[in-house]
Scaffold this motif. Structure first.
Motif, short mmCIF file in Angstrom:
data_model
loop_
_atom_site.label_atom_id
_atom_site.label_comp_id
_atom_site.label_asym_id
_atom_site.label_seq_id
_atom_site.Cartn_x
_atom_site.Cartn_y
_atom_site.Cartn_z
N HIS A 105 132.38 27.79 10.66
CA HIS A 105 132.62 27.71 12.11
C HIS A 105 133.79 26.79 12.46
O HIS A 105 134.22 26.75 13.61
CB HIS A 105 131.35 27.27 12.86
N TRP A 109 139.16 32.53 11.15
CA TRP A 109 138.54 33.66 10.45
C TRP A 109 139.30 34.05 9.18
O TRP A 109 138.69 34.36 8.15
CB TRP A 109 138.42 34.86 11.39
N ASN A 136 125.14 33.47 13.93
CA ASN A 136 124.56 34.38 14.92
C ASN A 136 123.96 35.59 14.21
O ASN A 136 124.39 35.95 13.11
CB ASN A 136 125.62 34.86 15.91
N ASN A 146 122.70 26.16 19.82
CA ASN A 146 123.82 26.79 19.11
C ASN A 146 124.85 27.36 20.08
O ASN A 146 126.05 27.31 19.82
CB ASN A 146 123.31 27.89 18.17
N ASP A 150 128.67 26.21 20.08
CA ASP A 150 129.76 27.17 20.01
C ASP A 150 130.78 26.94 21.13
O ASP A 150 132.00 26.97 20.90
CB ASP A 150 129.21 28.60 20.09
N ALA A 151 130.28 26.68 22.32
CA ALA A 151 131.17 26.42 23.46
C ALA A 151 132.01 25.17 23.23
O ALA A 151 133.21 25.14 23.55
CB ALA A 151 130.35 26.28 24.74
N LEU A 153 132.86 23.94 20.30
CA LEU A 153 133.83 24.25 19.25
C LEU A 153 135.04 24.97 19.83
O LEU A 153 136.19 24.62 19.55
CB LEU A 153 133.19 25.13 18.17
N ARG A 154 134.79 25.99 20.66
CA ARG A 154 135.87 26.78 21.22
C ARG A 154 136.72 25.98 22.21
O ARG A 154 137.90 26.28 22.42
CB ARG A 154 135.32 28.05 21.86
N MET A 160 137.92 28.24 16.33
CA MET A 160 136.60 27.82 15.89
C MET A 160 135.50 28.62 16.58
O MET A 160 135.72 29.23 17.62
CB MET A 160 136.38 26.33 16.18
N GLY A 161 134.31 28.60 15.99
CA GLY A 161 133.17 29.25 16.62
C GLY A 161 132.14 29.69 15.59
O GLY A 161 132.47 29.91 14.43
N ILE A 162 130.89 29.79 16.02
CA ILE A 162 129.82 30.23 15.13
C ILE A 162 130.05 31.70 14.77
O ILE A 162 130.32 32.53 15.63
CB ILE A 162 128.44 30.04 15.80
N ARG A 163 129.94 32.01 13.49
CA ARG A 163 130.23 33.36 12.99
C ARG A 163 128.97 34.23 13.02
O ARG A 163 127.85 33.75 12.89
CB ARG A 163 130.75 33.29 11.55
#
Length: 197
Positions: A105, A109, A136, A146, A150-151, A153-154, A160-163
Motif C-alpha cells: 500500500h 502499483w 480489500n 481501513n 486508505d484515505a 494514504l492517498r 499509495m492505497g490499500i490494494r
C-alpha cells in the motif's frame, strides 16, 4: 540515521511470527523485501534460528537495520542488500521464501508488480512469498478503519492505497505463484502466502 523504531512492527510481530513459524518451518533461507527499521528481521531470526534471514531495503534505511543487527548480534541475519523496486537488478541468489510487511500500500502499483516479478524469479521451486498488510476484498474495505487509513494514504501521495487482494493475486499468478493461504490477522490485516509452482 541511527536505530529507528516502529510501533507498528512492535505490535504486529507476535501474530506474524505465529504464522511464519508454521509457513516457513521447512525453509532455510528467506529474503525480506523492505526490512524498514530492521526490527522484524532480528525478532523473527531470533525466534526461527533455522532460517538465514536476508534483509534488504533502500540505502537510506540500511543504517537502522545495521544498528538493530549489531544490538541483536545474531548469526542468521545478513546485512541488507540494496533492493529498489524501480531497478530491475536483483541479487542472483535464490531463496526458499520471501517476506514483506506493509509495502504493497506504500509502493506505486508498478513497483508492486516489480516486487512480485523479482521475488518469483528468486524463489526456489515450492518457495513461498508471505505478504503482510491490509487488503480489500471484492473491491471493498474490510473495516471503517481501513477506509480511513486508505484515505490518509492517498492524501499523502496519489500512488499509495490499500490494494485489492484479487488484483494482487492475479499479479502473483502471472508470475507462477499460486495462492497457498490467506491468514486473518489482528487490526484488519491479512498475511497472504503464495507458493511457486
Amino acid at each position: 540515521m541511527s536505530k529507528q523504531f516502529s510501533s507498528a512492527s512492535e505490535r504486529n510481530r507476535e501474530p506474524i511470527l505465529a504464522v511464519l513459524s508454521s509457513e516457513l518451518a521447512s525453509s532455510k533461507t528467506v529474503l525480506e523485501v523492505g526490512s524498514g527499521t530492521g526490527q522484524h528481521a532480528v525478532f523473527f531470526a531470533a525466534h526461527m534460528p533455522h532460517l538465514i534471514w536476508q534483509t534488504s531495503d533502500l540505502p537510506q534505511n540500511h543504517s537502522s537495520i545495521a544498528a538493530w543487527m549489531q544490538e541483536a548480534d545474531l548469526p542468521n541475519v545478513l546485512s541488507p542488500l540494496v533492493l529498489d523496486m524501480e531497478q530491475p537488478d536483483w541479487p542472483v541468489q535464490t531463496y526458499d521464501a520471501a517476506f514483506t510487511a506493509n509495502t504493497c500500500h506504500i509502493m506505486a502499483w508498478h513497483q508492486v508488480q516489480n516486487m512480485f516479478r523479482g521475488v518469483a524469479q528468486r524463489l526456489n521451486p515450492g518457495g513461498k512469498f508471505c505478504v503482510y498488510g491490509p487488503f480489500n476484498y471484492d473491491g471493498k474495505f474490510t473495516s471503517a478503519g481501513n477506509a480511513q487509513f486508505d484515505a490518509s494514504l492517498r492524501a499523502q501521495a496519489a500512488h499509495m492505497g490499500i490494494r485489492d487482494s484479487e488484483a494482487v493475486n492475479a499479479l502473483a499468478q502471472e508470475q507462477g505463484l499460486q495462492l497457498h493461504a490467506d491468514h486473518a490477522m489482528p487490526a484488519n490485516n491479512r498475511l497472504l502466502v503464495w507458493q511457486r509452482v
